[in-house]
Motif scaffolding. Sequence first.
Motif, PDB file in Angstrom:
ATOM      1  N   PHE A  29       0.840  -1.191   0.000  1.00 49.90           N
ATOM      2  CA  PHE A  29       0.000   0.000   0.000  1.00 49.90           C
ATOM      3  C   PHE A  29       0.877   1.244   0.000  1.00 49.90           C
ATOM      4  CE2 PHE A  29      -3.016  -2.858   2.437  1.00 49.90           C
ATOM      5  CZ  PHE A  29      -3.798  -3.116   1.323  1.00 49.90           C
ATOM      6  N   SER A  41      -8.759  -3.102   4.426  1.00 50.15           N
ATOM      7  CA  SER A  41      -8.525  -3.750   3.132  1.00 50.15           C
ATOM      8  C   SER A  41      -9.268  -5.079   3.177  1.00 50.15           C
ATOM      9  CB  SER A  41      -7.027  -3.958   2.874  1.00 50.15           C
ATOM     10  OG  SER A  41      -6.418  -4.670   3.937  1.00 50.15           O
ATOM     11  N   ASN A  61     -13.001   4.539  -1.647  1.00 52.64           N
ATOM     12  CA  ASN A  61     -12.317   3.251  -1.720  1.00 52.64           C
ATOM     13  C   ASN A  61     -11.874   2.930  -3.137  1.00 52.64           C
ATOM     14  OD1 ASN A  61     -14.047   0.725  -2.882  1.00 52.64           O
ATOM     15  ND2 ASN A  61     -15.444   2.267  -2.039  1.00 52.64           N
ATOM     16  N   VAL A 143      -9.887  -1.358  -0.821  1.00 54.30           N
ATOM     17  CA  VAL A 143      -9.130  -0.577   0.160  1.00 54.30           C
ATOM     18  C   VAL A 143      -9.932   0.681   0.476  1.00 54.30           C
ATOM     19  CG1 VAL A 143      -6.973   0.594   0.698  1.00 54.30           C
ATOM     20  CG2 VAL A 143      -6.947  -1.432  -0.768  1.00 54.30           C
TER      21      VAL A 143
END
Length: 210
Positions: A29, A41, A61, A143
Amino acid sequence: MLLQLRRWTSLDVADIRKQFPLLEGDIKFPNFFQKEQFFSSVFRISSPGLQLWTHYDVMDNFLIQVTGKKRVVLFSPRDAPYLYLSGTKSQVLNIDNPDLARYPLFTKARRYECALEAGDILFIPALWFHNVISEEFGVGVNVFWKHLPSECYDKTDTYGNKDPTAASRAAQILDRALKTLAELPEEYRDFYARRMVLHIQDKAYSKNFE
C-alpha cells in the motif's frame, strides 16, 4: 476456518495483511494508507453471477480486480431520490429490468457502467451508489480510507458503512420531530410535514446553513 473468518469480520476491521498473512508480501500500500487515513482492506473471492446489491459506503475506496471480470454500475449521490433507499442500499434489486410499477422514479437515475478486468482499479468515491456483478470467478481487494477527520466516523463501525455520526444524529432528530407531529390531527400533520420538507430543502441545499 469459516468460523475464524466470521470472528474476524464480526469483531475486527478487515486488514488483508493481518487476516491473510501469507499474502502480505504480495500487497504493498502507498504510504498514504499507512497513516491514520487507512481504514480497511477487504479480500474478496467471487463466484460467477454473484451480485452485490446497489449500496453506498461512507468512505472513499479502491476496488482492485486481481483476477476475473466484474461489471460495475454506479449512480451519483444526487440520484438518491430515485433509488428507493432502505438504509444504505437500494430496494431495486434488478437494475437491468426493474419493476417500474413499484419503482417508477428509477428511470430518472443516470447510470455509469464499466467493466473491470484483471489489473484494473476503480475509484469509488464516498456516497456513490454501486452495484457489482461478477461475470466470472475472480479475486479482488477493496481498500477503504478516511477522507474526513476521524472524529466524524462512528467508532463502532467495523465495515466502513455506518453513516457519519452527525448524519445519524440528524436522522434521529428528524424521527423525533415526526413522532411529535403524530400528536396532531391528520390534516395538521400533513400540512406541517410538508412545511418541514420545504424548510429542509431551503436550508439543506443552501451554501451555508444558518
